[in-house]
Write an enzyme that holds these catalytic residues in place. Structure first.
Site: not given
Ligand SMILES: *[C@@H]1O[C@H](CO)[C@@H](O)[C@H](O)[C@H]1NC(C)=O
Ligand SMILES: *[C@@H]1O[C@H](CO)[C@@H](O)[C@H](O)[C@H]1NC(C)=O
Ligand SMILES: *[C@@H]1O[C@H](CO)[C@@H](O)[C@H](O)[C@H]1NC(C)=O
Ligand SMILES: *[C@@H]1O[C@H](CO)[C@@H](O)[C@H](O)[C@H]1NC(C)=O
Length: 381
Positions: A147, A246
């Site tokens: 995946h 951030p």
């Protein structure tokens, strides 16, 4: 505090209540909070979050995340957990109630305006899971699976249930996203949580999520980053900036943990249809036609149907997400069969399976929790 009591005492304002707010505003009445709703609500405001972790094979590495998921069982229920070793990915489906959902009158830069304030115990549990994943040994460097993924905490999707509104889910999605970014993992938003309603597929495509990385069908998100010239988000993410980032990019954490996508949308059910064929290209064609035939967007909102072809051992799986208000799994199954027949693959289509608890099952479980005044505990799907 038992969840059932919380549902009752925190029953929230009805849409009528929100109209009342607008009326009051036009009268310039200063308002701090919406009056509480009508007392006990049979249809409380609930929030569901599906959180996907890129790893399912290494149980010891996942232990702390698992523990964090079950850390507030009175208020946050792990309704299902689904791991697939070939995909090397695990999904937790958590449900909780919304303890506050109110419009507050605030003065921002001297302009008075109404802002929403939403809180739910789900936030605390999700953050514990995120922290556990960040402090774990899990790293994209050593992760392999069929995946695609772009982060150790690959995705969180928020879904309003019961009387909760999409705005509640959007609020919580952004709130959790900003806490993830504070933990040094950049976040890209999608669907209702994104200012322009960018789709998850578009976000992922822009990040190189679907690119194969060369080694035997493995896929991995490939971020094109400027990692040499500094730690300012503007330098590191020049072409494609995270929505929540951030203040300083920690290159080491970024390398190991990747990034996270966070979105809000209507509830979706996961349903996979295995096709016993090694011909990946042919199954991709089936998926393309499925999308064309089922994937129309219901108005402005997110699509009512999403699908992806994924190798799964010697099979190929058609992984689907569907909006149960528009589509049933058996309709998807029939459609896969019909399109496969046109490709001469009809007898290769296996009966599909749900990868998650359905919306009906969630509501059934929750009504039991409500009416029997107890928590059901863990249900493995
Ligand atoms: C599994 O996780 C443990 C603990 O984090 C780590 O020491 C070990 O190397 C991992 N094993 C594999 C095969 O990745
Ligand atoms: C939002 O609601 C929470 C929980 O009720 C409360 O603690 C907090 O102060 C509220 N925030 C604002 C800005 O009013
Ligand atoms: C592809 O993935 C494998 C396994 O994660 C990794 O070792 C390799 O460096 C990756 N290759 C590229 C080109 O990213
Ligand atoms: C990285 O960013 C700096 C500053 O913007 C720029 O001068 C440099 O060319 C960039 N390098 C790459 C490889 O993009």
């Amino acid at each position: 505090m038992a969840a059932a009591t919380s549902y009752a005492t925190h029953a929230m304002a009805s849409p009528a209540g929100q109209w009342a707010i607008l009326a009051l505003l036009s009268l310039s009445v200063s308002l701090t909070a919406l009056p509480a709703g009508t007392g006990f609500s049979e249809n409380p405001k609930l929030i569901c979050c599906k959180i996907y972790i890129s790893e399912s094979r290494n149980k010891s590495a996942l232990d702390e995340i698992d523990k964090a998921a079950r850390n507030d069982p009175e208020n946050v229920v792990v309704l299902s957990k689904f791991g697939d070793h070939i995909y090397n990915r695990v999904r937790y489906t958590l449900v909780s109630y919304i303890s506050t959902s109110e419009w507050i009158y605030s003065n921002e830069g001297d302009i008075s305006k109404l802002t929403l304030n939403v809180s739910s115990p789900i936030k605390g549990v999700l953050l514990e899971m995120v922290k556990a994943a960040i402090s774990s040994t899990l790293s994209l460097d050593s992760h392999q699976g069929e995946h695609p993924r772009i982060g150790i905490i690959d995705d969180l999707s928020f879904h309003p249930l019961g009387d909760a509104k999409m705005e509640d889910a959007v609020y919580l999605a952004k709130d959790v996203a900003s806490d993830i970014a504070s933990s040094k993992v950049p976040v890209f938003l999608y669907y209702e949580a994104h200012p322009q309603r960018k789709t998850l597929s578009d976000v992922r495509r822009d990040l190189g999520y679907y690119k194969k990385n060369g080694t035997a069908g493995q896929r991995s998100g490939v971020m094109e980053l400027n990692t040499t010239e500094g730690n300012e988000p503007d330098v590191v993410f020049q072409k494609n900036k995270p929505d929540v980032c951030p203040a300083v990019v920690d290159q080491q954490i970024l390398q190991k943990k990747g990034i996270t996508t966070v979105g809000a949308m209507h509830f979706v059910e996961g349903y996979n249809v295995p096709v016993r064929s090694e011909n990946f290209k042919k199954v991709e064609d089936i998926v393309k036609r499925l999308r064309e035939q089922l994937g129309g967007r219901g108005g402005e909102g997110p699509p009512k149907f999403l699908a992806l072809a994924l190798r799964h051992g010697s099979f190929v799986e058609v992984g689907c997400l569907l909006d149960p208000n528009y589509l049933r799994a058996d309709q998807v199954q029939d459609k896969v069969k019909q399109i496969a027949a046109e490709q001469g693959l009809e007898d290769k289509v296996e009966k599909g399976y749900y990868t998650d608890i359905t919306k009906d099952m969630i509501l059934l479980h929750l009504s039991k929790i409500l009416y029997e005044n107890r928590i059901l505990g863990v249900c493995q799907s």
